[in-house]
Write an enzyme that holds these catalytic residues in place. Structure first.
Site, PDB file in Angstrom:
ATOM      1  N   SER A  53     -20.263  24.609  19.272  1.00 18.87           N
ATOM      2  CA  SER A  53     -20.575  25.442  18.086  1.00 18.87           C
ATOM      3  C   SER A  53     -19.628  25.078  17.030  1.00 18.87           C
ATOM      4  O   SER A  53     -19.667  24.063  16.478  1.00 18.87           O
ATOM      5  CB  SER A  53     -20.222  26.751  18.413  1.00 18.87           C
ATOM      6  OG  SER A  53     -20.574  27.808  17.597  1.00 18.87           O
ATOM      7  N   MET A  54     -18.664  25.873  16.471  1.00 19.08           N
ATOM      8  CA  MET A  54     -17.606  25.355  15.530  1.00 19.08           C
ATOM      9  C   MET A  54     -16.881  24.329  16.042  1.00 19.08           C
ATOM     10  O   MET A  54     -16.515  23.608  14.865  1.00 19.08           O
ATOM     11  CB  MET A  54     -16.595  26.543  15.185  1.00 19.08           C
ATOM     12  CG  MET A  54     -15.506  26.340  13.985  1.00 19.08           C
ATOM     13  SD  MET A  54     -14.328  27.678  13.916  1.00 19.08           S
ATOM     14  CE  MET A  54     -13.416  27.257  15.194  1.00 19.08           C
TER      15      MET A  54
END
Length: 247
Positions: free
Chosen positions: A93-94
């Protein structure tokens, strides 16, 4: 652990001599400890180290960083001396875009990681206009709960929630305001992993990672949502290991 508060990397298990270093980058609101099981499984063959962003766990008294560039700069300073051995990145994700930005910085230093495993994240140039980072604490917590990657007991405990919420909001601000140049390219092979029911990443958005590498590209699709990897950990770890040892 081999690192203390104030530094960016955590090693949970002894590393093999001379092995590839696998640096793991957590998701928004996540911490290095998310990768403790990864370290336990892969440390016999890889030097697994996990990034600890400031503002959480033993770094909870440090100021949060609310932009991807700042996170990448901090990690870069500590990773560059580790380039005496082969490097590889896994980011979820991030963490995938932080890893990408670190790889861009390493490229300027002539360091090319063996691979970038980008999990649960659309390509860096795929932008969705998102405002969750500006919304209420309740809305932010509801979103985190819906994704299923955080222990709900922590989110339901007011004292624990008060401790983690500032870092969570800083991370969401960082990733939702992130923009990269459309022509930003790394030379490392990019391996994209995505859940087929991830509300934050379509398969078309995931495929566009191939626009950001001059090297090889491969995409693996797993059943599940944003945290598909919790249900497919053995397959994901096997894929990482086989990819990095098939040299």
């Amino acid at each position: 652990m081999s690192k203390e508060s104030g530094t960016w990397l955590r090693r949970f298990h002894p590393a093999p001599a001379g092995g590839t270093r696998l640096i793991c980058f957590p998701h928004a609101g996540g911490s290095a400890s998310y990768f403790h099981p990864v370290s336990r499984e892969l440390s016999p063959v890889l030097d697994v180290q996990a990034v600890q962003y400031p503002g959480r766990q033993e770094r909870r008294h440090e100021s949060q960083i609310s932009d991807i560039a700042g996170l990448a700069d901090g990690v870069m300073a500590e990773i560059l001396p580790l380039a005496d051995r082969p490097l590889a990145f896994f980011g979820h994700s991030m963490g995938a875009v932080v890893a990408f930005e670190v790889a861009l910085r390493l490229r300027e230093q002539g360091v090319i990681p063996l691979g970038l495993f980008a999990s649960g994240r659309r390509a860096p140039s795929c932008v969705r206009e998102e405002t969750l980072h500006k919304e209420s604490d309740q809305a932010l917590v509801a979103e985190v709960k819906s994704l299923g990657g955080t222990d709900p007991r922590m989110l339901d405990d007011p004292e624990l929630l008060a401790m983690v919420l500032p870092a969570m909001r800083a991370d969401y601000t960082a990733v939702m305001t992130y923009r990269c140049q459309p022509d930003a390219v790394v030379d490392s092979p990019v391996h994209v992993l995505v859940g087929d029911d991830d509300p934050h990443v379509s398969q078309d958005e995931a495929l566009r990672w191939k626009e950001h590498t001059s090297g090889a590209f491969e995409m693996k699709v797993f059943g599940g949502g944003h945290f598909y990897l919790n249900d497919h950990a053995p397959a994901v770890l096997r894929y990482i290991t086989e990819t990095l040892t098939a040299r």
